[in-house]
Design a protein around this motif. Structure first.
Motif, PDB file in Angstrom:
ATOM      1  N   GLY A  44     -28.336  35.178  -5.329  1.00 38.06           N
ATOM      2  CA  GLY A  44     -28.811  34.088  -4.484  1.00 38.06           C
ATOM      3  C   GLY A  44     -30.091  33.442  -4.954  1.00 38.06           C
ATOM      4  O   GLY A  44     -30.597  32.522  -4.297  1.00 38.06           O
ATOM      5  N   SER A  45     -30.654  33.894  -6.079  1.00 39.70           N
ATOM      6  CA  SER A  45     -31.920  33.328  -6.564  1.00 39.70           C
ATOM      7  C   SER A  45     -31.675  32.132  -7.469  1.00 39.70           C
ATOM      8  O   SER A  45     -30.568  31.910  -7.959  1.00 39.70           O
ATOM      9  N   GLN A  46     -32.736  31.365  -7.693  1.00 36.88           N
ATOM     10  CA  GLN A  46     -32.649  30.173  -8.555  1.00 36.88           C
ATOM     11  C   GLN A  46     -33.376  30.432  -9.865  1.00 36.88           C
ATOM     12  O   GLN A  46     -34.465  31.005  -9.891  1.00 36.88           O
ATOM     13  N   ILE A  47     -32.748  30.005 -10.947  1.00 29.14           N
ATOM     14  CA  ILE A  47     -33.333  30.080 -12.289  1.00 29.14           C
ATOM     15  C   ILE A  47     -33.518  28.645 -12.775  1.00 29.14           C
ATOM     16  O   ILE A  47     -32.597  27.833 -12.687  1.00 29.14           O
ATOM     17  N   THR A  48     -34.696  28.337 -13.281  1.00 29.19           N
ATOM     18  CA  THR A  48     -35.010  26.972 -13.700  1.00 29.19           C
ATOM     19  C   THR A  48     -35.135  26.895 -15.211  1.00 29.19           C
ATOM     20  O   THR A  48     -35.807  27.727 -15.830  1.00 29.19           O
ATOM     21  N   ILE A  49     -34.468  25.925 -15.787  1.00 26.74           N
ATOM     22  CA  ILE A  49     -34.606  25.625 -17.222  1.00 26.74           C
ATOM     23  C   ILE A  49     -35.094  24.191 -17.352  1.00 26.74           C
ATOM     24  O   ILE A  49     -34.514  23.273 -16.759  1.00 26.74           O
ATOM     25  N   GLU A  50     -36.150  24.019 -18.134  1.00 18.88           N
ATOM     26  CA  GLU A  50     -36.707  22.676 -18.337  1.00 18.88           C
ATOM     27  C   GLU A  50     -36.864  22.433 -19.836  1.00 18.88           C
ATOM     28  O   GLU A  50     -37.348  23.296 -20.569  1.00 18.88           O
ATOM     29  N   THR A  51     -36.426  21.272 -20.290  1.00 15.42           N
ATOM     30  CA  THR A  51     -36.646  20.867 -21.677  1.00 15.42           C
ATOM     31  C   THR A  51     -37.371  19.522 -21.677  1.00 15.42           C
ATOM     32  O   THR A  51     -37.043  18.625 -20.895  1.00 15.42           O
ATOM     33  N   VAL A  52     -38.356  19.420 -22.549  1.00 15.21           N
ATOM     34  CA  VAL A  52     -39.149  18.188 -22.660  1.00 15.21           C
ATOM     35  C   VAL A  52     -39.267  17.833 -24.134  1.00 15.21           C
ATOM     36  O   VAL A  52     -39.731  18.649 -24.937  1.00 15.21           O
ATOM     37  N   LYS A  53     -38.850  16.609 -24.478  1.00 16.78           N
ATOM     38  CA  LYS A  53     -38.931  16.159 -25.882  1.00 16.78           C
ATOM     39  C   LYS A  53     -39.872  14.977 -25.978  1.00 16.78           C
ATOM     40  O   LYS A  53     -39.671  13.933 -25.349  1.00 16.78           O
ATOM     41  N   THR A  54     -40.936  15.168 -26.742  1.00 18.74           N
ATOM     42  CA  THR A  54     -41.873  14.083 -27.038  1.00 18.74           C
ATOM     43  C   THR A  54     -41.825  13.825 -28.543  1.00 18.74           C
ATOM     44  O   THR A  54     -41.221  14.611 -29.292  1.00 18.74           O
ATOM     45  N   PRO A  55     -42.438  12.768 -29.010  1.00 21.43           N
ATOM     46  CA  PRO A  55     -42.456  12.529 -30.463  1.00 21.43           C
ATOM     47  C   PRO A  55     -43.105  13.661 -31.253  1.00 21.43           C
ATOM     48  O   PRO A  55     -42.816  13.848 -32.435  1.00 21.43           O
ATOM     49  N   GLU A  56     -43.979  14.449 -30.610  1.00 20.46           N
ATOM     50  CA  GLU A  56     -44.711  15.500 -31.319  1.00 20.46           C
ATOM     51  C   GLU A  56     -44.101  16.897 -31.161  1.00 20.46           C
ATOM     52  O   GLU A  56     -44.191  17.720 -32.073  1.00 20.46           O
ATOM     53  N   THR A  57     -43.505  17.176 -29.990  1.00 20.68           N
ATOM     54  CA  THR A  57     -43.054  18.547 -29.727  1.00 20.68           C
ATOM     55  C   THR A  57     -41.739  18.571 -28.941  1.00 20.68           C
ATOM     56  O   THR A  57     -41.333  17.572 -28.337  1.00 20.68           O
ATOM     57  N   PHE A  58     -41.137  19.751 -28.955  1.00 18.88           N
ATOM     58  CA  PHE A  58     -40.023  20.045 -28.054  1.00 18.88           C
ATOM     59  C   PHE A  58     -40.398  21.303 -27.287  1.00 18.88           C
ATOM     60  O   PHE A  58     -40.709  22.341 -27.885  1.00 18.88           O
ATOM     61  N   LYS A  59     -40.391  21.206 -25.945  1.00 18.99           N
ATOM     62  CA  LYS A  59     -40.793  22.340 -25.108  1.00 18.99           C
ATOM     63  C   LYS A  59     -39.600  22.845 -24.306  1.00 18.99           C
ATOM     64  O   LYS A  59     -38.848  22.071 -23.713  1.00 18.99           O
ATOM     65  N   LEU A  60     -39.441  24.181 -24.285  1.00 17.44           N
ATOM     66  CA  LEU A  60     -38.396  24.840 -23.509  1.00 17.44           C
ATOM     67  C   LEU A  60     -39.062  25.810 -22.532  1.00 17.44           C
ATOM     68  O   LEU A  60     -39.889  26.628 -22.938  1.00 17.44           O
ATOM     69  N   VAL A  61     -38.713  25.691 -21.252  1.00 18.88           N
ATOM     70  CA  VAL A  61     -39.261  26.570 -20.216  1.00 18.88           C
ATOM     71  C   VAL A  61     -38.094  27.222 -19.465  1.00 18.88           C
ATOM     72  O   VAL A  61     -37.192  26.522 -19.000  1.00 18.88           O
ATOM     73  N   VAL A  62     -38.119  28.551 -19.358  1.00 17.55           N
ATOM     74  CA  VAL A  62     -37.131  29.293 -18.571  1.00 17.55           C
ATOM     75  C   VAL A  62     -37.895  30.099 -17.528  1.00 17.55           C
ATOM     76  O   VAL A  62     -38.695  30.978 -17.870  1.00 17.55           O
TER      77      VAL A  62
END
Length: 409
Positions: free
Chosen positions: A319-337
């Motif tokens: 019943g819990s929530q897991i969050t995945i976020e991806t952010v792409k900028t010209p300089e970096t790619f960020k992954l958050v779990v």
């Protein structure tokens, strides 16, 4: 004393009860005379064989036996009549009967006998085991595939162990002393043995139980045990892949192959593949922002995400929530779990990426202690950095950042 009339009434009632048992039994029942002629047959047996009663009464029982064994059965029948003995079902005989339409089907037959003033008679109890045979055939196929898979994986594991042995000198240099190398090998074998024992036991117990559910109404139970077999074979495969990945990393056999791919499409595909291991009512919330394209190794990226997401699922409650976020900028790619699971102590976080290390609060949860080590090594191979924030019983957040040194077309 009972009067004759009362006695006859009681006798008629008893006969009616026995007649009901015969007529409404959920197993085929056939009574044959000493010459093999059918004298009684119940409705269940008629339905099994596709005949009307008048078509069988007086006929020899061989009419219900496949043509190629009828003559042989006559001899068996005569031998049985000469020395009749009760024979229970399930004694290992591979028997077949034939339907009115000519189709053969597997059966189990139990025999008993009785005598009266009219002569000697044989009672046959006939059970159609077609569905059970189908289940047994499916199980045999599963066993065969499982044996082949275990054999293949065992060869791979043995090869990996041999390769680790060959790399002993390099490992000794990396660890700095011989004792640490010995500990590494010992923990490797011990972990492999432990991780294989539980899923193999589950597979064997489920396979054993499946054969006991042989009716149509038991199909949901059969499906449950078959799914348990499939899930545990997958677990064995994942465990072996972790062991093999570590060996390949240490030997420098993993190569980074960067190509351009669509971020959201790639991550949605990974999330879809993970649905089968999610707990009840768990939810994965995926969000992306920024540019759509990324130049990175999609295979190594997938391994990283699957390991982090697999841990989040494993260590979070139903019943819990897991969050995945991806952010792409010209300089970096960020992954958050991010998850809301059991979290980690500060002491555990200091050893988080060490090979075989497992937190003090996960002793009852299966795992090899290799996943985060592999995540860190793959991240480093793609020139990224990884950070973990966690607190006991308040969840864990992994953040990985890759620099973008490519000009997207």
């Amino acid at each position: 004393m009972l009067s004759d009339r009362h006695y006859k009434q009681q006798l008629n009632k008893e006969l009616a009860r026995f007649g009901a048992l015969f007529d409404y039994a959920s197993i085929g029942i056939l009574v044959a005379g000493q010459q093999g002629e059918i004298v009684l047959i119940n409705d269940f047996a008629l339905h099994q064989f596709g005949y009307e009663r008048e078509m069988l009464l007086g006929k020899k029982v061989e009419i219900l036996i496949p043509h190629h064994v009828r003559q042989r059965h006559v001899g068996h029948r005569e031998k049985y009549n000469a020395n009749p003995q009760s024979r229970p079902m399930g004694i290992g005989l591979d028997l077949y009967a034939v339907h009115k339409n000519g189709n053969e089907f597997p059966v189990e037959i139990s025999l008993s006998h009785y005598s009266n003033e009219e002569g000697n008679f044989v009672i046959a109890y006939i059970s159609n085991i077609t569905e059970r045979k189908k289940v047994e055939e499916r199980l045999e196929k599963v066993y065969s595939e499982l044996e082949k898979m275990v054999e293949d994986r065992t060869i791979q594991l043995r090869k990996a162990l041999e390769e680790l042995e060959i790399s002993k000198e390099e490992l000794t240099v990396a660890l700095g002393k011989e004792k640490e190398l010995g500990d590494l090998k010992s923990r490797f074998v011990s972990m492999a043995s432990h991780e294989f024992r539980t899923p193999l036991s589950t597979i064997l117990s489920s396979a054993f139980l499946v054969k006991h559910y042989d009716t149509d109404k038991d199909q949901p139970v059969r499906n449950k045990h078959i799914q348990r077999i499939i899930n545990n074979v997958s677990l064995l495969t994942d465990t072996l892949n972790d062991f093999l990945s570590v060996g390949k990393i240490e030997e420098g056999k993993i190569q980074v192959r960067e190509i351009e791919f669509d971020i959201e499409e790639h991550f949605n595909t990974i999330i879809q593949e993970m649905q089968g291991i999610m707990k009840e009512n768990q939810l994965i919330d995926y969000r992306h922002s920024g540019e759509q394209s990324l130049v990175l190794d999609p295979s190594l990226t997938k391994h990283i995400v699957m390991n982090l997401l697999g841990n989040a699922i494993k260590f979070s409650p139903s019943g819990s929530q897991i969050t995945i976020e991806t952010v792409k900028t010209p300089e970096t790619f960020k992954l958050v779990v991010k998850d809301n699971g059991i979290g980690m102590s500060e002491e555990d976080q200091e050893h988080l990426f060490e090979r075989f290390y497992r937190g003090g609060n996960v002793s009852n949860i299966q795992g090899t202690g290799l996943g985060l080590h592999i995540v860190q090594r793959y991240t480093e191979m793609m020139k990224g950095s990884i950070q973990c924030e966690s607190e006991l019983n308040k969840g864990t957040t992994f953040t990985i950042i890759f620099p973008d040194n490519h000009d997207n077309p």
